[in-house]
Design an enzyme around this catalytic site. Structure first.
Site, PDB file in Angstrom:
ATOM      1  N   GLU A 171      -3.882  82.215  10.869  1.00 14.00           N
ATOM      2  CA  GLU A 171      -2.318  81.694   9.566  1.00 14.00           C
ATOM      3  C   GLU A 171      -1.441  81.183  10.531  1.00 14.00           C
ATOM      4  OE1 GLU A 171       0.939  83.858   7.127  1.00 14.00           O
ATOM      5  OE2 GLU A 171      -0.891  84.518   7.189  1.00 14.00           O
ATOM      6  N   LYS A 212      -1.533  89.491  -1.004  1.00 15.01           N
ATOM      7  CA  LYS A 212      -0.544  89.888  -0.014  1.00 15.01           C
ATOM      8  C   LYS A 212       0.133  91.048  -0.151  1.00 15.01           C
ATOM      9  CE  LYS A 212       2.164  87.512   2.861  1.00 15.01           C
ATOM     10  NZ  LYS A 212       3.382  86.590   3.587  1.00 15.01           N
TER      11      LYS A 212
END
Length: 212
Positions: free
Chosen positions: A43, A134
């Site tokens: 990421e 998340k």
């Protein structure tokens, strides 16, 4: 099918390395180092200078390796999300939920992983097409939060991020985390360009994740 395939690859990766370096060069080299150590989820946050170019370069570097999956993080709006997707980002991560970003990602069949702290936020994200949420910042919670969230929302897929380390990674996975976002000491060698240390640390994370 594209989105489903990406979600399967994310789950298979298990650990997502959150790259927050101060230069695009360090971000690129750090990403390569953790991939060499076995962490296949990357990421690249948009706090990295020229993050879109780093994403494009990594996609080109690993275009033959389908186990490697490159995404964008710290995506605050749909404009940034589209920039990331054009650069080749395979998933989009935000610190909070944004409806327009969710809609854009749905349009392009790119998984959107928004940061959530409450059941209400998780429900809103899921209604807007988020297949993974998340839990952020995870260091505000214990792994028991996953079990607590799954009581009213048994179908929720949670990726804790923030404060995940070698000492608590096992607890989070055993609590039901579908994946975990890891930064912090994973990249402690980058400042001195000791990328071998980054690779070794990545191997330690992979070993812990795979053995539990």
């Amino acid at each position: 099918m594209k989105k489903i395939d990406t979600l399967i690859r994310l789950e298979n990766a298990g650990i997502v390395a959150v790259v927050r370096e101060k230069s695009s060069k360090h971000a690129y080299e750090a990403s390569k180092a953790v991939i060499a150590g076995g962490i296949k989820g990357i990421e690249v946050t948009f706090s990295v200078p020229n993050a879109d170019q780093v994403i494009a370069d990594l996609r080109k570097e690993y275009k033959q390796d389908v186990s490697v999956i490159i995404g964008a993080g710290t995506v605050l709006d749909s404009v940034t999300a589209r920039l990331a997707i054009i650069a080749g980002s395979e998933f989009i991560v935000s610190p909070c939920f944004d409806q327009k970003t969710a809609e854009l990602c749905n349009l392009y069949q790119v998984p959107y992983i928004p940061g959530c702290m409450t059941i209400t936020e998780m429900q809103q994200a899921m209604k807007s097409g988020a297949d993974i949420v998340k839990l952020f910042p995870a260091n505000n919670f214990t792994p028991q939060m996953i079990k607590a969230a799954k009581a009213p929302l048994p179908q929720v897929n949670i990726m804790p991020t923030g404060g995940i380390n070698l000492d608590n990674l096992t607890e989070w996975k055993q609590a039901g985390a579908i994946a975990a976002g890891v930064g912090g000491n994973l990249f402690k060698g980058v400042a001195h360009e000791d990328f071998d240390l980054v690779t070794q640390t990545a191997r330690e994370y992979v070993k812990v994740w795979q053995n539990n």
